[in-house]
Design a protein around this motif. Structure first.
Motif, short mmCIF file in Angstrom:
data_model
loop_
_atom_site.label_atom_id
_atom_site.label_comp_id
_atom_site.label_asym_id
_atom_site.label_seq_id
_atom_site.Cartn_x
_atom_site.Cartn_y
_atom_site.Cartn_z
N GLN A 1 -7.41 7.53 -20.17
CA GLN A 1 -6.73 8.15 -21.30
C GLN A 1 -5.28 8.44 -20.96
N ALA A 2 -5.02 8.96 -19.77
CA ALA A 2 -3.65 9.27 -19.36
C ALA A 2 -2.81 8.01 -19.26
N MET A 3 -3.39 6.96 -18.70
CA MET A 3 -2.65 5.71 -18.55
C MET A 3 -2.35 5.10 -19.91
N LEU A 4 -3.32 5.10 -20.79
CA LEU A 4 -3.11 4.51 -22.11
C LEU A 4 -2.13 5.31 -22.95
N ALA A 5 -2.07 6.61 -22.72
CA ALA A 5 -1.10 7.43 -23.45
C ALA A 5 0.32 7.00 -23.09
N MET A 6 0.51 6.52 -21.85
CA MET A 6 1.84 6.07 -21.43
C MET A 6 2.18 4.68 -21.96
N ILE A 7 1.23 3.75 -21.94
CA ILE A 7 1.55 2.37 -22.32
C ILE A 7 1.11 2.02 -23.73
N GLY A 8 0.27 2.85 -24.33
CA GLY A 8 -0.30 2.55 -25.63
C GLY A 8 0.69 2.27 -26.75
N PRO A 9 1.71 3.11 -26.94
CA PRO A 9 2.61 2.88 -28.08
C PRO A 9 3.29 1.51 -28.05
N SER A 10 3.63 1.02 -26.88
CA SER A 10 4.31 -0.27 -26.82
C SER A 10 3.35 -1.42 -27.11
N LEU A 11 2.06 -1.20 -26.95
CA LEU A 11 1.07 -2.24 -27.18
C LEU A 11 0.46 -2.20 -28.57
N HIS A 12 0.71 -1.15 -29.31
CA HIS A 12 0.07 -0.93 -30.61
C HIS A 12 0.29 -2.11 -31.57
N VAL A 13 1.55 -2.51 -31.75
CA VAL A 13 1.87 -3.59 -32.69
C VAL A 13 1.26 -4.90 -32.21
N VAL B 1 -11.14 1.60 -24.31
CA VAL B 1 -11.11 1.68 -25.77
C VAL B 1 -11.44 3.10 -26.22
N ALA B 2 -12.45 3.71 -25.62
CA ALA B 2 -12.81 5.08 -25.96
C ALA B 2 -11.65 6.03 -25.68
N ALA B 3 -10.97 5.82 -24.55
CA ALA B 3 -9.82 6.66 -24.20
C ALA B 3 -8.67 6.46 -25.19
N THR B 4 -8.45 5.23 -25.60
CA THR B 4 -7.38 4.94 -26.56
C THR B 4 -7.65 5.61 -27.90
N LEU B 5 -8.89 5.50 -28.38
CA LEU B 5 -9.24 6.14 -29.64
C LEU B 5 -9.09 7.65 -29.55
N SER B 6 -9.50 8.20 -28.41
CA SER B 6 -9.40 9.64 -28.22
C SER B 6 -7.94 10.08 -28.15
N ALA B 7 -7.13 9.36 -27.37
CA ALA B 7 -5.73 9.73 -27.20
C ALA B 7 -4.94 9.60 -28.49
N SER B 8 -5.32 8.65 -29.34
CA SER B 8 -4.60 8.45 -30.60
C SER B 8 -4.98 9.46 -31.66
N GLY B 9 -6.08 10.19 -31.42
CA GLY B 9 -6.50 11.21 -32.37
C GLY B 9 -7.37 10.68 -33.51
N VAL B 10 -7.74 9.40 -33.46
CA VAL B 10 -8.53 8.83 -34.55
C VAL B 10 -10.02 8.79 -34.25
N LEU B 11 -10.41 9.17 -33.06
CA LEU B 11 -11.81 9.10 -32.69
C LEU B 11 -12.70 9.91 -33.65
N ARG B 12 -12.21 11.07 -34.07
CA ARG B 12 -12.97 11.92 -34.99
C ARG B 12 -13.25 11.23 -36.32
N SER B 13 -12.33 10.40 -36.76
CA SER B 13 -12.52 9.75 -38.05
C SER B 13 -13.65 8.73 -38.01
N PHE B 14 -14.10 8.33 -36.81
CA PHE B 14 -15.18 7.39 -36.68
C PHE B 14 -16.55 8.07 -36.53
N ALA B 15 -16.55 9.38 -36.44
CA ALA B 15 -17.81 10.12 -36.28
C ALA B 15 -18.66 9.95 -37.53
N SER B 16 -19.97 9.80 -37.29
CA SER B 16 -20.86 9.64 -38.46
C SER B 16 -21.84 10.77 -38.55
#
Length: 95
Positions: free
Chosen positions: A8-20, A80-95
């Motif tokens: 999660q920490a690593m993806l928080a650093m590189i994630g924004p540049s890879l999003h697009v 993938v789980a860390a990316t979803l968690s770090a982006s704040g969207v993981l909750r939206s996938f809860a069922s």
């Protein structure tokens, strides 16, 4: 259990540049589509929608097993789980 936190920490650093790049790849593969939604001045607006391949459901199932059932999973699923968690969207996938 340190593995998801480190990822999660690593993806928080590189994630924004890879999003697009990631979204473009998902559209190319057909997992998502980008229908035009209109214009805002000279900028064309698009919406991301499910491509109907079933990939989203398979991926979320694997993430759910990782987080809820604590299954021993590949590093890719943990990332993938860390990316979803770090982006704040993981909750939206809860069922």
């Amino acid at each position: 259990m340190g593995r998801p936190r480190e990822a999660q920490a690593m993806l928080a650093m590189i994630g924004p540049s890879l999003h697009v790049l990631l979204l473009d790849r998902l559209v190319q593969r057909g997992d998502r589509s980008r229908p035009a939604r209109g214009n805002m001045g000279s900028v064309r607006l698009h919406e991301l929608v499910d491509g109907g391949t079933g990939q989203r459901d398979r991926l979320l199932s694997a993430v759910r097993e990782t987080l809820v059932d604590r299954a021993d999973t590949p590093d890719q699923t943990v990332a993938v789980a860390a990316t979803l968690s770090a982006s704040g969207v993981l909750r939206s996938f809860a069922s």
